[in-house]
Design a protein around this motif. Structure first.
Motif, mmCIF file in Angstrom:
data_model
loop_
_atom_site.group_PDB
_atom_site.id
_atom_site.type_symbol
_atom_site.label_atom_id
_atom_site.label_comp_id
_atom_site.label_asym_id
_atom_site.label_seq_id
_atom_site.Cartn_x
_atom_site.Cartn_y
_atom_site.Cartn_z
ATOM 1 N N GLN A 263 -29.844 20.489 -17.837
ATOM 2 C CA GLN A 263 -30.259 19.285 -17.104
ATOM 3 C C GLN A 263 -31.559 18.736 -17.702
ATOM 4 O O GLN A 263 -31.716 17.521 -17.872
ATOM 5 N N ALA A 264 -32.472 19.630 -18.046
ATOM 6 C CA ALA A 264 -33.740 19.209 -18.654
ATOM 7 C C ALA A 264 -33.472 18.473 -19.974
ATOM 8 O O ALA A 264 -34.057 17.416 -20.243
ATOM 9 N N ILE A 265 -32.557 19.016 -20.781
ATOM 10 C CA ILE A 265 -32.228 18.380 -22.074
ATOM 11 C C ILE A 265 -31.698 16.969 -21.848
ATOM 12 O O ILE A 265 -32.091 16.014 -22.521
ATOM 13 N N GLU A 266 -30.814 16.846 -20.852
ATOM 14 C CA GLU A 266 -30.228 15.545 -20.518
ATOM 15 C C GLU A 266 -31.327 14.539 -20.144
ATOM 16 O O GLU A 266 -31.350 13.389 -20.618
ATOM 17 N N LEU A 267 -32.281 14.969 -19.330
ATOM 18 C CA LEU A 267 -33.355 14.073 -18.871
ATOM 19 C C LEU A 267 -34.336 13.747 -20.005
ATOM 20 O O LEU A 267 -34.763 12.596 -20.149
ATOM 21 N N TYR A 268 -34.686 14.736 -20.809
ATOM 22 C CA TYR A 268 -35.553 14.445 -21.970
ATOM 23 C C TYR A 268 -34.857 13.460 -22.918
ATOM 24 O O TYR A 268 -35.486 12.572 -23.490
ATOM 25 N N SER A 269 -33.534 13.614 -23.066
ATOM 26 C CA SER A 269 -32.773 12.710 -23.948
ATOM 27 C C SER A 269 -32.848 11.276 -23.434
ATOM 28 O O SER A 269 -33.002 10.327 -24.217
ATOM 29 N N GLN A 270 -32.758 11.113 -22.100
ATOM 30 C CA GLN A 270 -32.860 9.764 -21.519
ATOM 31 C C GLN A 270 -34.262 9.189 -21.753
ATOM 32 O O GLN A 270 -34.415 8.001 -22.061
ATOM 33 N N ALA A 271 -35.277 10.040 -21.634
ATOM 34 C CA ALA A 271 -36.657 9.587 -21.888
ATOM 35 C C ALA A 271 -36.807 9.154 -23.352
ATOM 36 O O ALA A 271 -37.415 8.123 -23.655
ATOM 37 N N ILE A 272 -36.199 9.925 -24.255
ATOM 38 C CA ILE A 272 -36.284 9.608 -25.687
ATOM 39 C C ILE A 272 -35.589 8.283 -25.986
ATOM 40 O O ILE A 272 -36.060 7.488 -26.798
ATOM 41 N N GLU B 175 -41.463 8.924 -16.149
ATOM 42 C CA GLU B 175 -40.895 9.471 -14.906
ATOM 43 C C GLU B 175 -39.769 10.471 -15.204
ATOM 44 O O GLU B 175 -39.655 11.520 -14.568
ATOM 45 N N LEU B 176 -38.935 10.110 -16.196
ATOM 46 C CA LEU B 176 -37.838 11.012 -16.583
ATOM 47 C C LEU B 176 -38.380 12.328 -17.138
ATOM 48 O O LEU B 176 -37.845 13.400 -16.867
ATOM 49 N N LYS B 177 -39.462 12.222 -17.920
ATOM 50 C CA LYS B 177 -40.069 13.448 -18.471
ATOM 51 C C LYS B 177 -40.514 14.377 -17.340
ATOM 52 O O LYS B 177 -40.282 15.593 -17.396
ATOM 53 N N LEU B 178 -41.125 13.814 -16.295
ATOM 54 C CA LEU B 178 -41.595 14.641 -15.178
ATOM 55 C C LEU B 178 -40.422 15.325 -14.471
ATOM 56 O O LEU B 178 -40.482 16.504 -14.121
ATOM 57 N N LYS B 179 -39.323 14.585 -14.303
ATOM 58 C CA LYS B 179 -38.113 15.180 -13.705
ATOM 59 C C LYS B 179 -37.564 16.305 -14.597
ATOM 60 O O LYS B 179 -37.122 17.344 -14.115
ATOM 61 N N ALA B 180 -37.587 16.006 -15.905
ATOM 62 C CA ALA B 180 -37.092 17.013 -16.864
ATOM 63 C C ALA B 180 -37.951 18.273 -16.799
ATOM 64 O O ALA B 180 -37.431 19.397 -16.819
ATOM 65 N N ASN B 181 -39.265 18.098 -16.692
ATOM 66 C CA ASN B 181 -40.166 19.254 -16.594
ATOM 67 C C ASN B 181 -39.837 20.095 -15.360
ATOM 68 O O ASN B 181 -39.836 21.327 -15.409
ATOM 69 N N ASP B 182 -39.530 19.404 -14.241
ATOM 70 C CA ASP B 182 -39.171 20.130 -13.010
ATOM 71 C C ASP B 182 -37.868 20.923 -13.208
ATOM 72 O O ASP B 182 -37.758 22.072 -12.778
#
Length: 483
Positions: free
Chosen positions: A30-39, A14-21
């Motif tokens: 913001q994308a980096i922050e969200l991808y980091s949370q997914a990782i 779900e976080l990856k999809l938000k990051a993609n958006d």
């Protein structure tokens, strides 16, 4: 898989999809922050690492992009996008031979992918060209000055030339104003006058030390601008908002005048013309983009070749080597393009004595002045860019104390508001290219200092329209494929 692990995997997705958006909306931090949370929730998914690498690349954090792409490759050695992302980041750093190896891997994994084949071919051509240039290049010691071989006086200005004319030895304000209007119409000035401006600027710069002391008299003001990156119409807007440069209205442009934006020739001739007009009121510092390796990749070299011809490519490269590396305003404000150093104890006298006439080296004081960035943590860390380092508030504080200074002003990084104040108020980043590359949506800013207090008064502004010439229009064909 237990329920917790399962829910982590789901949350990560779900976080990856938000990051993609966020990425699609050009909100790369913001994308980096969200991808980091997914990782954090699922570190074994190569896609997250490769996507974060792409977001880092968009912020020009190519060192971080290489690290993330490498991690994606370690997780899945058959994941072509990992090699692709790393190759593109190496390319942006000018490490074309490393990039070639990665694109060869992409081709091996996807032999029938026409896109991979095309990019590999371009990469091979670029490497061949570099090898050829290396083979025929002469060492610095034997290199003759291009400037010394040019006499602009003997260049005829044809009677049918309809642009502005300047017949005397001195550049005049009337000529400069006419030139600015000519550039607005997307026309160029005669080569004779372009040579006159660039050669006169070279003479002025040659006599300067690597660190310049600027004296602003009491009651006087002084404006510092950050990166302009070939955004000519935004440069005109700065002059609109803050007045043209003059003895009473002095400016410092803090590096990265050219590259990326496709009006770099107009920007550099404008800044150099004002330098000729008012040598004591137009200060210019070198940025990391005033270098051959960057100009080759990011468009300035191609633009100069297209608008002025081959000889100017060499001439600008020579002039850029004479640009000063740092300025100190009233012995209190240190202004530099990139940042501070990998060692403590650097004195202003060390900077003043740098032998700057060269392409920027890959390490040492000159490299760090042009390339370093601040970091929120204390101490020093690796650079997100893969060149120089990141430095914390303690490093800034110590440098200021050692040199009896109050403030560091630097540029080099896009900021949403056009500026950012960090390190307990002791460091300000100023960036003057709004809506950078026509896609970042950031504001631009400049800083006005009034003597004697030298309190920074920060003015922000938005991008203005410009003719429909895309950023990087003259860039290496090869790099454009990855934009």
């Amino acid at each position: 898989m237990d329920a917790n692990a399962n829910s982590d995997v789901q949350k990560a997705e779900e976080l990856k999809l938000k990051a993609n958006d966020a990425f699609k909306a050009n909100k790369f931090s913001q994308a980096i922050e969200l991808y980091s949370q997914a990782i954090e929730l699922n570190s074994t998914n190569a896609v997250y690492w490769a996507n974060r690498a792409f977001a880092h690349a968009k912020l020009e954090e190519y060192g971080s992009a290489v690290q993330d792409a490498t991690q994606a490759i370690e997780i899945d050695p058959r994941y072509s996008k990992g090699y692709y992302r790393r190759g593109a980041a190496y390319l942006a750093m000018g490490k074309i031979k490393e990039a070639l190896k990665d694109f060869q891997q992409v081709k091996k994994i996807c032999p029938n992918d026409p896109d991979a084949t095309r990019k590999l071919k371009e990469c091979e051509k670029a490497v061949q060209k570099i090898r050829f240039e290396e083979a025929i290049s002469v060492g610095d010691a034997e290199r003759r000055s291009v400037a010394d071989s040019i006499d602009y006086h003997i260049i005829e200005v044809e009677s049918q030339y309809a642009g502005p004319r300047n017949d005397g030895e001195e550049i005049t304000l009337d000529f400069v104003k006419a030139m600015l209007d000519e550039f607005k119409k997307q026309k160029c000035i005669h080569k004779r006058y372009a040579y006159q401006i660039v050669l006169n600027t070279l003479e002025l710069l040659r006599s300067m030390p690597s660190l310049i002391d600027v004296n602003v008299p009491n009651g006087g003001h002084f404006t510092v601008c950050g990166d302009v990156h070939g955004q000519y119409f935004d440069l005109l807007n700065i002059f609109e908002l803050n007045g043209l440069p003059s003895e009473e209205n002095p400016y410092l442009f803090n590096g990265d005048f050219v590259d990326r934006g496709s009006f770099s020739v107009e920007v550099i001739l404008t800044l150099f013309a004002f330098k000729c007009l008012y040598p004591k009121a137009m200060y210019l510092a070198r940025g990391n983009h005033e270098s051959k390796s960057m100009n080759k990749i990011y468009g300035f070299e191609g633009e100069v070749r297209s608008k002025l011809g081959e000889k100017f490519v060499e001439l600008f490269a020579e002039v850029f080597c004479w640009l000063p590396l740092a300025h100190v305003i009233n012995k209190k404000v240190f202004v530099v393009h990139g940042g501070l150093f990998s060692v403590d104890g650097v004195k202003l006298s060390d900077i003043r004595s740098i032998d700057r006439f060269c392409e920027p080296p890959e390490e040492g004081l000159m490299c760090e002045l042009l390339w370093s960035d601040p970091q929120p943590q204390l101490g020093r860390g690796p650079s997100k860019r893969g060149v120089a380092l990141s430095f914390g508030a303690d490093v800034t504080k110590k440098f200021l104390q050692d040199n009896d200074l109050d403030l560091v002003v630097r540029s080099h990084e896009v900021k949403d508001e056009g500026y950012e104040i960090e390190h307990d108020g002791k460091l300000i980043t100023v960036f003057s290219a709004p809506n950078y590359c026509d896609q970042m949506g950031n504001k631009g800013a400049f800083i006005r200092f009034t003597s004697p207090e030298l309190k920074p008064d920060i003015v922000t502004f938005s991008a203005v329209p410009h003719p429909d010439v895309k950023p990087m229009a003259y860039a290496n064909n090869f790099l454009r494929m990855f934009q």
